[in-house]
Enzyme design. Structure first.
Site, PDB file in Angstrom:
ATOM      1  CE  LYS A 114      -4.451  -1.731   1.434  1.00 26.12           C
ATOM      2  NZ  LYS A 114      -5.528  -1.818   2.271  1.00 26.12           N
ATOM      3  CE  LYS A 207      -6.407  -7.222  -0.951  1.00 25.15           C
ATOM      4  NZ  LYS A 207      -7.170  -7.265   0.060  1.00 25.15           N
ATOM      5  CE  LYS A 210     -13.505  -2.530   1.191  1.00 22.00           C
ATOM      6  NZ  LYS A 210     -12.584  -2.379   1.753  1.00 22.00           N
TER       7      LYS A 210
HETATM    8  N1  AQP Z   1     -10.072 -10.306  -3.010  1.00 22.84           N
HETATM    9  C1  AQP Z   1     -10.275 -10.978  -1.866  1.00 22.84           C
HETATM   10  N2  AQP Z   1     -10.363 -12.212  -1.565  1.00 22.84           N
HETATM   11  C2  AQP Z   1     -11.026 -12.661  -0.518  1.00 22.84           C
HETATM   12  N3  AQP Z   1     -11.144 -11.932   0.601  1.00 22.84           N
HETATM   13  C3  AQP Z   1     -10.885 -10.719   0.751  1.00 22.84           C
HETATM   14  N4  AQP Z   1     -10.954  -9.866   1.486  1.00 22.84           N
HETATM   15  C4  AQP Z   1     -10.718  -8.416   0.768  1.00 22.84           C
HETATM   16  N5  AQP Z   1     -10.413  -8.655  -0.425  1.00 22.84           N
HETATM   17  C5  AQP Z   1     -10.767 -10.119  -0.444  1.00 22.84           C
HETATM   18  C6  AQP Z   1     -11.417  -9.754   2.943  1.00 22.84           C
HETATM   19  O1  AQP Z   1     -12.384  -8.973   3.044  1.00 22.84           O
HETATM   20  C7  AQP Z   1     -12.185  -8.306   4.403  1.00 22.84           C
HETATM   21  C8  AQP Z   1     -12.295  -7.021   4.470  1.00 22.84           C
HETATM   22  O2  AQP Z   1     -11.104  -6.387   3.839  1.00 22.84           O
HETATM   23  P1  AQP Z   1     -10.838  -4.752   4.134  1.00 22.84           P
HETATM   24  O3  AQP Z   1     -12.036  -4.061   3.515  1.00 22.84           O
HETATM   25  O4  AQP Z   1     -10.769  -4.534   5.453  1.00 22.84           O
HETATM   26  O5  AQP Z   1      -9.391  -4.578   3.525  1.00 22.84           O
HETATM   27  P2  AQP Z   1      -8.689  -5.466   2.521  1.00 22.84           P
HETATM   28  O6  AQP Z   1      -8.403  -6.738   2.872  1.00 22.84           O
HETATM   29  O7  AQP Z   1      -7.561  -4.291   2.302  1.00 22.84           O
HETATM   30  O8  AQP Z   1      -9.768  -5.242   1.110  1.00 22.84           O
HETATM   31  P3  AQP Z   1      -9.504  -4.462   0.002  1.00 22.84           P
HETATM   32  O9  AQP Z   1     -10.735  -4.747  -0.854  1.00 22.84           O
HETATM   33  O10 AQP Z   1      -8.293  -4.810  -0.589  1.00 22.84           O
HETATM   34  O11 AQP Z   1      -9.652  -2.810   0.440  1.00 22.84           O
HETATM   35  P4  AQP Z   1      -8.666  -1.807  -0.051  1.00 22.84           P
HETATM   36  O12 AQP Z   1      -8.325  -1.963  -1.417  1.00 22.84           O
HETATM   37  O13 AQP Z   1      -9.285  -0.575   0.529  1.00 22.84           O
HETATM   38  O14 AQP Z   1      -7.168  -2.087   0.826  1.00 22.84           O
HETATM   39  C9  AQP Z   1     -11.192  -8.972   5.055  1.00 22.84           C
HETATM   40  O15 AQP Z   1     -11.236 -10.170   5.803  1.00 22.84           O
HETATM   41  C10 AQP Z   1     -10.150  -9.575   3.634  1.00 22.84           C
HETATM   42  O16 AQP Z   1      -9.381 -10.577   3.910  1.00 22.84           O
END
Ligand code: AQP
Length: 345
Positions: A114, A207, A210
């Site tokens: 990040k 992966k 968001k």
């Molecule tokens: N691609 C994924 N596959 C499976 N699980 C996922 N999670 C996120 N992306 C995937 C799971 O969703 C939960 C919440 O995640 P988060 O919103 O706290 O943050 P993150 O993991 O950083 O998700 P993003 O979508 O990648 O958000 P950004 O881009 O803002 O960082 C967690 O349990 C995560 O494992």
């Protein structure tokens, strides 16, 4: 004394929730509700570790809350709230900032990803994010944390922090009647869903996220039917027909991802999907995947939109959940203050 089993998890209100969040975490949350006391949080304090427009953040907190409920989270059975309403998260995070070692945080791959090349410009909050996550879990002495595969390393850090706290303050902990010296449990990750790591539709090695700048990389839970179908149609693939067995997916990350999504949405296994589609072209498979995705996600999106049209009701649910969460956290945080040597009124 064994710890009472308690579940905690959260998601960041940093944009639209997507299929990865749903399959990787939310489905397990809903399942665990049937057997455990569950605390589910919208982690808004984590969100501001990178810049958020305040007006958009407010909307996103409500939308994520609505998504939890639309997916089946019952705010009467479980506790549902936004993190910033319970001050104990920040209080315990500070104590953990003083427990965790710089070397531990330096190893966190999510920070490296990040922060990117401009590390010097990343917020201190982004670096210390795993300490706050440990506090989120341990301020309730939660024992189980359902997450996607990407959070494994952060969970290991939370266990290390709990262990070091128990060790550093062992004498004080025992003096306060915790005879086995275990004040915090070592929380266990629950990484069991049908698709623990859903990948980007544009790049099967990244992966689904968001924060990916390409909206075509993910299926948002509020995408309409046409958008879902378009994203599936445009998903990156390779020129070969689909294999008949899982071994044939080796080295074909995009194919593996789409098969995994199909299996998870249809409640079957990759082998079953491959038995049906092996030898067939992607175009045919994608048409069926689009139909399945629309059938599964369409009602979810409609319910999220219905719930977000009443923000006052959502705010009421969050306030109620925050009061219930704060009541669990208060005595635990009080003990922490005593253990580390603070004086409280
Ligand atoms: N691609 C994924 N596959 C499976 N699980 C996922 N999670 C996120 N992306 C995937 C799971 O969703 C939960 C919440 O995640 P988060 O919103 O706290 O943050 P993150 O993991 O950083 O998700 P993003 O979508 O990648 O958000 P950004 O881009 O803002 O960082 C967690 O349990 C995560 O494992």
């Amino acid at each position: 004394m064994p710890f009472e089993e308690r579940v905690f998890s959260g998601m960041q209100p940093t944009g639209s929730l997507h299929l990865g969040n749903y399959l990787g975490a939310m489905l397990q949350w809903i399942e665990l509700q049937k057997t455990h006391q569950c605390i589910y949080c919208v982690v808004d304090m984590h969100a501001i570790t990178v810049w958020q427009e305040p007006a958009e953040l407010r909307q996103a907190i409500r939308k994520v809350t609505a998504a939890y409920m639309a997916a089946g989270l019952d705010p009467k059975t479980s506790i549902l709230f936004n993190q910033s309403q319970v001050a104990a998260h920040a209080e315990l995070a500070w104590v953990f900032n003083c427990i965790a070692r710089l070397g531990w945080l330096n190893r966190m791959t999510q920070f490296k990803e990040k922060a990117g090349k401009d590390r010097e410009n990343a917020s201190v909050g982004l670096f210390a994010y795993p300490n706050l996550m440990a506090a989120d879990i341990l301020v309730y002495k939660a024992t189980h944390v359902p997450v996607g595969d990407d959070q494994k390393q952060h969970l290991e850090l939370a266990r290390d922090i709990a262990g070091k706290f128990n060790n550093d303050y062992n004498t004080e902990i025992r003096a306060r009647g915790f005879d086995d010296g275990e004040f915090f449990p070592l929380p266990e990750p629950v990484i069991t869903g049908p698709a623990t790591r859903v990948m980007s539709l544009r790049d099967g090695t990244k992966k689904m996220s968001k924060s990916d700048p390409s909206d075509l990389s993910r299926i948002n839970l509020t995408d309409d039917a046409d958008t879902i179908a378009k994203k599936v149609r445009k998903a990156k693939t390779d020129p070969e027909p689909l294999p008949s067995e899982a071994a044939g997916l080796q080295g074909r990350p995009e194919a593996e991802n789409l098969i995994g999504i199909f299996a998870a949405l249809s409640g079957s296994s990759k082998d079953t999907v491959l038995a049906e589609y092996g030898g067939r072209q992607f175009s045919e498979f994608k048409a069926n995947l689009a139909e399945l995705s629309v059938a599964k996600l369409g009602p979810l999106g409609a319910e999220i939109n219905r719930l977000t049209s009443d923000p006052a009701e959502i705010d009421k649910i969050l306030a109620d959940g925050a009061a219930r969460a704060a009541a669990i956290a208060a005595p635990i945080m009080g003990d922490v203050k005593d253990i580390v040597g603070f004086i409280r009124s």
